[in-house]
Design a protein around this motif. Structure first.
Motif, PDB file in Angstrom:
ATOM      1  N   LEU A  29       0.828  -1.208   0.000  1.00 37.37           N
ATOM      2  CA  LEU A  29       0.000   0.000   0.000  1.00 37.37           C
ATOM      3  C   LEU A  29       0.863   1.260   0.000  1.00 37.37           C
ATOM      4  N   CYS A  30       1.833   1.324   0.878  1.00 38.96           N
ATOM      5  CA  CYS A  30       2.668   2.530   0.974  1.00 38.96           C
ATOM      6  C   CYS A  30       3.536   2.719  -0.257  1.00 38.96           C
ATOM      7  N   SER A  31       4.168   1.659  -0.720  1.00 34.72           N
ATOM      8  CA  SER A  31       5.069   1.817  -1.860  1.00 34.72           C
ATOM      9  C   SER A  31       4.304   2.131  -3.141  1.00 34.72           C
ATOM     10  N   LYS A  32       3.164   1.513  -3.355  1.00 34.72           N
ATOM     11  CA  LYS A  32       2.412   1.774  -4.586  1.00 34.72           C
ATOM     12  C   LYS A  32       1.675   3.113  -4.560  1.00 34.72           C
ATOM     13  N   SER A  33       1.418   3.638  -3.369  1.00 32.80           N
ATOM     14  CA  SER A  33       0.788   4.957  -3.289  1.00 32.80           C
ATOM     15  C   SER A  33       1.831   6.072  -3.251  1.00 32.80           C
ATOM     16  N   GLY A  34       3.110   5.714  -3.171  1.00 31.33           N
ATOM     17  CA  GLY A  34       4.180   6.708  -3.202  1.00 31.33           C
ATOM     18  C   GLY A  34       4.246   7.565  -1.963  1.00 31.33           C
ATOM     19  N   ALA A  35       3.991   6.967  -0.807  1.00 34.19           N
ATOM     20  CA  ALA A  35       3.887   7.760   0.406  1.00 34.19           C
ATOM     21  C   ALA A  35       5.107   7.639   1.311  1.00 34.19           C
ATOM     22  N   ARG A  36       5.385   8.727   1.988  1.00 30.75           N
ATOM     23  CA  ARG A  36       6.287   8.807   3.131  1.00 30.75           C
ATOM     24  C   ARG A  36       5.454   9.422   4.247  1.00 30.75           C
ATOM     25  N   TRP A  37       5.178   8.637   5.283  1.00 27.69           N
ATOM     26  CA  TRP A  37       4.197   9.057   6.279  1.00 27.69           C
ATOM     27  C   TRP A  37       4.813   9.744   7.493  1.00 27.69           C
ATOM     28  N   ALA A  38       4.195  10.835   7.885  1.00 26.38           N
ATOM     29  CA  ALA A  38       4.415  11.460   9.188  1.00 26.38           C
ATOM     30  C   ALA A  38       3.089  11.323   9.922  1.00 26.38           C
ATOM     31  N   TYR A  39       3.150  11.142  11.231  1.00 28.55           N
ATOM     32  CA  TYR A  39       1.956  10.810  12.004  1.00 28.55           C
ATOM     33  C   TYR A  39       1.567  11.953  12.930  1.00 28.55           C
ATOM     34  N   PHE A  40       0.270  12.209  12.975  1.00 28.29           N
ATOM     35  CA  PHE A  40      -0.271  13.289  13.790  1.00 28.29           C
ATOM     36  C   PHE A  40      -1.605  12.863  14.378  1.00 28.29           C
ATOM     37  N   ASN A  41      -2.029  13.564  15.403  1.00 28.91           N
ATOM     38  CA  ASN A  41      -3.390  13.406  15.899  1.00 28.91           C
ATOM     39  C   ASN A  41      -4.297  14.102  14.879  1.00 28.91           C
ATOM     40  N   PRO A  42      -5.426  13.485  14.516  1.00 31.49           N
ATOM     41  CA  PRO A  42      -6.312  14.114  13.520  1.00 31.49           C
ATOM     42  C   PRO A  42      -6.742  15.539  13.878  1.00 31.49           C
ATOM     43  N   SER A  43      -6.818  15.850  15.172  1.00 25.06           N
ATOM     44  CA  SER A  43      -7.225  17.195  15.576  1.00 25.06           C
ATOM     45  C   SER A  43      -6.171  18.244  15.227  1.00 25.06           C
ATOM     46  N   MET A  97       4.411  13.060   3.383  1.00 22.15           N
ATOM     47  CA  MET A  97       5.450  14.080   3.350  1.00 22.15           C
ATOM     48  C   MET A  97       6.153  14.186   2.002  1.00 22.15           C
ATOM     49  N   ARG A  98       5.826  13.294   1.060  1.00 26.33           N
ATOM     50  CA  ARG A  98       6.353  13.476  -0.302  1.00 26.33           C
ATOM     51  C   ARG A  98       5.765  14.732  -0.942  1.00 26.33           C
ATOM     52  N   LEU A  99       4.671  15.242  -0.401  1.00 28.03           N
ATOM     53  CA  LEU A  99       4.065  16.462  -0.919  1.00 28.03           C
ATOM     54  C   LEU A  99       4.823  17.709  -0.475  1.00 28.03           C
ATOM     55  N   ALA A 100       5.670  17.567   0.531  1.00 23.86           N
ATOM     56  CA  ALA A 100       6.442  18.698   1.048  1.00 23.86           C
ATOM     57  C   ALA A 100       7.729  18.857   0.254  1.00 23.86           C
ATOM     58  N   ASP A 101       8.243  20.058   0.247  1.00 23.80           N
ATOM     59  CA  ASP A 101       9.554  20.310  -0.335  1.00 23.80           C
ATOM     60  C   ASP A 101      10.579  19.730   0.640  1.00 23.80           C
ATOM     61  N   GLU A 102      11.502  18.923   0.144  1.00 25.07           N
ATOM     62  CA  GLU A 102      12.448  18.246   1.028  1.00 25.07           C
ATOM     63  C   GLU A 102      13.273  19.233   1.852  1.00 25.07           C
ATOM     64  N   LYS A 103      13.527  20.428   1.352  1.00 16.24           N
ATOM     65  CA  LYS A 103      14.279  21.421   2.130  1.00 16.24           C
ATOM     66  C   LYS A 103      13.526  21.814   3.399  1.00 16.24           C
ATOM     67  N   ASP A 104      12.190  21.738   3.371  1.00 15.63           N
ATOM     68  CA  ASP A 104      11.389  22.047   4.552  1.00 15.63           C
ATOM     69  C   ASP A 104      11.447  20.937   5.598  1.00 15.63           C
ATOM     70  N   LEU A 105      11.967  19.778   5.197  1.00 13.42           N
ATOM     71  CA  LEU A 105      12.046  18.620   6.097  1.00 13.42           C
ATOM     72  C   LEU A 105      13.477  18.343   6.554  1.00 13.42           C
ATOM     73  N   ALA A 106      14.404  19.221   6.223  1.00  7.93           N
ATOM     74  CA  ALA A 106      15.815  19.016   6.573  1.00  7.93           C
ATOM     75  C   ALA A 106      15.958  18.816   8.083  1.00  7.93           C
ATOM     76  N   GLY A 107      16.748  17.812   8.439  1.00  6.63           N
ATOM     77  CA  GLY A 107      17.012  17.518   9.844  1.00  6.63           C
ATOM     78  C   GLY A 107      16.101  16.463  10.444  1.00  6.63           C
TER      79      GLY A 107
END
Length: 139
Positions: A29-43, A97-107
């Motif tokens: 599911l993750c690889s075929k949808s092209g996702a890199r997941w970050a987890y949050f509370n829905p609220s 997080m693939r939707l984010a610019d990687e520079k915004d995720l540095a570190g």
């Protein structure tokens, strides 16, 4: 606050903070949808725009339903299914997080869980060592 969107911009996602880590799972599911997941509370997450959902048909009781833009098809986030919410509560969602610019995720640490080999309970094994986004592999 991090603001990201699908390719066409019709689905917009706002999250109040950067994640402490991101998972690039190798399950089907993750690889075929092209996702890199970050987890949050829905609220904590704001979603604007129309999405469609998909839950795995090869699992008897899938825990997650991925959401994607109804226009361009970009995977934007996942929500827990009703069955998973009844077991665990509505305490987690994933944002792609693939939707984010990687520079915004540095570190941020990028982990590689072995979802294909995961038996469904317990911790994950990993297919490779984690890396820090924005750093060269030799650092």
């Amino acid at each position: 606050m991090l603001k990201i969107s699908c390719l066409c911009g019709q689905v917009r996602v706002k999250i109040p903070k950067l994640p402490s880590f991101i998972n690039e799972c190798n399950c089907t599911l993750c690889s075929k949808s092209g996702a890199r997941w970050a987890y949050f509370n829905p609220s904590e997450v704001g979603i604007e725009g129309t999405t469609k959902g998909y839950s795995r048909a090869d699992k008897e009781d899938p825990a997650a339903e991925i959401q994607f833009c109804a226009n361009c098809g970009s995977t934007t986030h996942f929500i827990l299914t009703a069955s998973a919410i009844s077991k665990f509560g509505n305490s987690q969602m994933g944002v792609n997080m693939r939707l984010a610019d990687e520079k915004d995720l540095a570190g941020i640490e990028l982990r590689y869980p072995d979802g294909r080999a995961w038996p469904g309970t317990g911790g994950f094994g990993y297919v490779q060592e984690a890396r820090i986004i924005g750093r060269a592999a030799s650092e």
